[in-house]
Enzyme design. Structure first.
Site, PDB file in Angstrom:
ATOM      1  CG  ASP A  67       8.300   0.867  13.770  1.00 53.36           C
ATOM      2  OD1 ASP A  67       7.061   0.944  13.696  1.00 53.36           O
ATOM      3  OD2 ASP A  67       8.998   0.505  12.811  1.00 53.36           O
ATOM      4  CG  ASN A 136      17.145  -0.531   5.551  1.00 50.67           C
ATOM      5  OD1 ASN A 136      16.130  -1.177   5.824  1.00 50.67           O
ATOM      6  ND2 ASN A 136      17.509   0.536   6.233  1.00 50.67           N
ATOM      7  CG  HIS A 138      14.013  -1.125   8.394  1.00 52.57           C
ATOM      8  ND1 HIS A 138      14.061   0.231   8.209  1.00 52.57           N
ATOM      9  CD2 HIS A 138      12.752  -1.481   8.003  1.00 52.57           C
ATOM     10  CE1 HIS A 138      12.910   0.670   7.755  1.00 52.57           C
ATOM     11  NE2 HIS A 138      12.091  -0.350   7.613  1.00 52.57           N
ATOM     12  CD  GLU A 143      17.137   1.880   9.828  1.00 57.78           C
ATOM     13  OE1 GLU A 143      16.801   0.894   9.152  1.00 57.78           O
ATOM     14  OE2 GLU A 143      16.863   3.043   9.508  1.00 57.78           O
TER      15      GLU A 143
HETATM   16  C1  F6R Z   1       6.498   0.142  10.127  1.00 54.27           C
HETATM   17  C2  F6R Z   1       7.749  -0.629  10.196  1.00 54.27           C
HETATM   18  C3  F6R Z   1       8.670  -0.699   9.025  1.00 54.27           C
HETATM   19  C4  F6R Z   1       7.965  -1.232   7.787  1.00 54.27           C
HETATM   20  C5  F6R Z   1       8.931  -1.420   6.631  1.00 54.27           C
HETATM   21  C6  F6R Z   1       8.205  -1.795   5.342  1.00 54.27           C
HETATM   22  O1  F6R Z   1       5.822   0.084  11.369  1.00 54.27           O
HETATM   23  O2  F6R Z   1       8.041  -1.183  11.205  1.00 54.27           O
HETATM   24  O3  F6R Z   1       9.757  -1.526   9.368  1.00 54.27           O
HETATM   25  O4  F6R Z   1       7.358  -2.458   8.086  1.00 54.27           O
HETATM   26  O5  F6R Z   1       9.670  -0.262   6.405  1.00 54.27           O
HETATM   27  O6  F6R Z   1       7.331  -0.764   4.987  1.00 54.27           O
HETATM   28  P1  F6R Z   1       6.293  -0.917   3.797  1.00 54.27           P
HETATM   29  O7  F6R Z   1       5.327  -1.989   4.197  1.00 54.27           O
HETATM   30  O8  F6R Z   1       5.647   0.417   3.665  1.00 54.27           O
HETATM   31  O9  F6R Z   1       7.089  -1.325   2.587  1.00 54.27           O
END
Ligand code: F6R
Length: 243
Positions: A67, A136, A138, A143
């Site tokens: 992403d 959340n 995701h 989302e």
């Molecule tokens: C990043 C991604 C996001 C993160 C998620 C957790 O490429 O795809 O979905 O994996 O937001 O982020 P952290 O690891 O920073 O808590």
């Protein structure tokens, strides 16, 4: 779904790094999709070290971006692009022709999505997808409640992602939309690893594992995957019902 709970973040990261290395050991031309973010950072450092000390060659692997924040330049430290280059591609000297990331500055995001879907098909699918989980629930930028789309798509980021996402940037940054692989890509990946650490993730992990499987909580769909691993530290697993 396999659940592994490690003592702490370090041992969790070792576990995740070992699992990536194992995939590449068995299939040196593996197609890998590795999330950016705080959670997997140490796992990647350990993975790079192991690759060097144990002579595991990632040169034939193909890397697919999970992403990206739309409109954010790849040279911005907060971009997924920058993170992956710094923590994986540069230390492993991966050549550019093996790297397929979303162009966040594109004027044609829909075309960018079609291009990514085509690239994945041409590479015969993803062997290993390693994802984190948002506060959340995701996965990538899939989302909750928004559009439940199977393949690459553009998303309006929800309030939680916009706010939490600030942690990656040096200065306050306007984050409105993202571009992401879809949950169909996750379900079709041959193996999926979800990593989470810390008590702040404990409640969303409990809901992901113990409540209904629903696109309202995108991470819960991992339970429908045939070869999925949820790898936690004790804190992230602290609200799970003891088995
Ligand atoms: C990043 C991604 C996001 C993160 C998620 C957790 O490429 O795809 O979905 O994996 O937001 O982020 P952290 O690891 O920073 O808590």
């Amino acid at each position: 779904m396999n659940l592994k709970i490690y003592e702490n973040y370090e041992s969790l990261s070792h576990g995740a790094a070992n699992q990536i290395i194992e995939v590449v050991r068995q299939k040196p031309c593996a197609v890998l999709c590795l999330a950016a973010g705080d959670t997997p950072r140490l796992a990647y450092t350990l993975m790079v070290n192991m690759a060097k000390t144990e002579g595991i060659d990632f040169a034939k692997c193909t890397f697919i971006g999970l992403d990206e924040w739309l409109g954010i330049s790849p040279v911005n430290e907060g971009s997924c692009h920058h993170f992956l280059r710094r923590h994986i591609f540069e230390p492993l000297s991966i050549s550019n022709d093996k790297i397929h990331l979303f162009d966040a500055l594109t004027e044609d995001p829909q075309g960018e999505c079609r291009k990514m879907d085509k690239t994945i098909i041409e590479n015969k699918g993803i062997d290993l997808m390693l994802v984190g989980i948002g506060m959340n629930g995701h996965i990538g930028f899939n989302e909750p409640a928004g559009s439940f789309q199977a393949y690459s798509h553009v998303v309006e980021l929800d309030e939680t992602s916009r706010t939490v996402g600030q942690k990656y940037f040096r200065e306050q940054t306007t984050l409105t939309s993202g571009i992401t692989l879809g949950l169909g890509h996750m379900l079709e990946a041959r193996q999926v690893i979800l990593v989470a650490n810390g008590s702040k993730k404990a409640d969303i992990i409990r809901r992901t594992i113990e409540e209904d499987v629903t696109p309202l909580l995108p991470a819960s769909l991992i339970r429908n995957h045939v070869d999925a691993y949820v790898i936690l530290d004790k804190e992230a697993g602290s609200l799970l019902t003891p088995r």
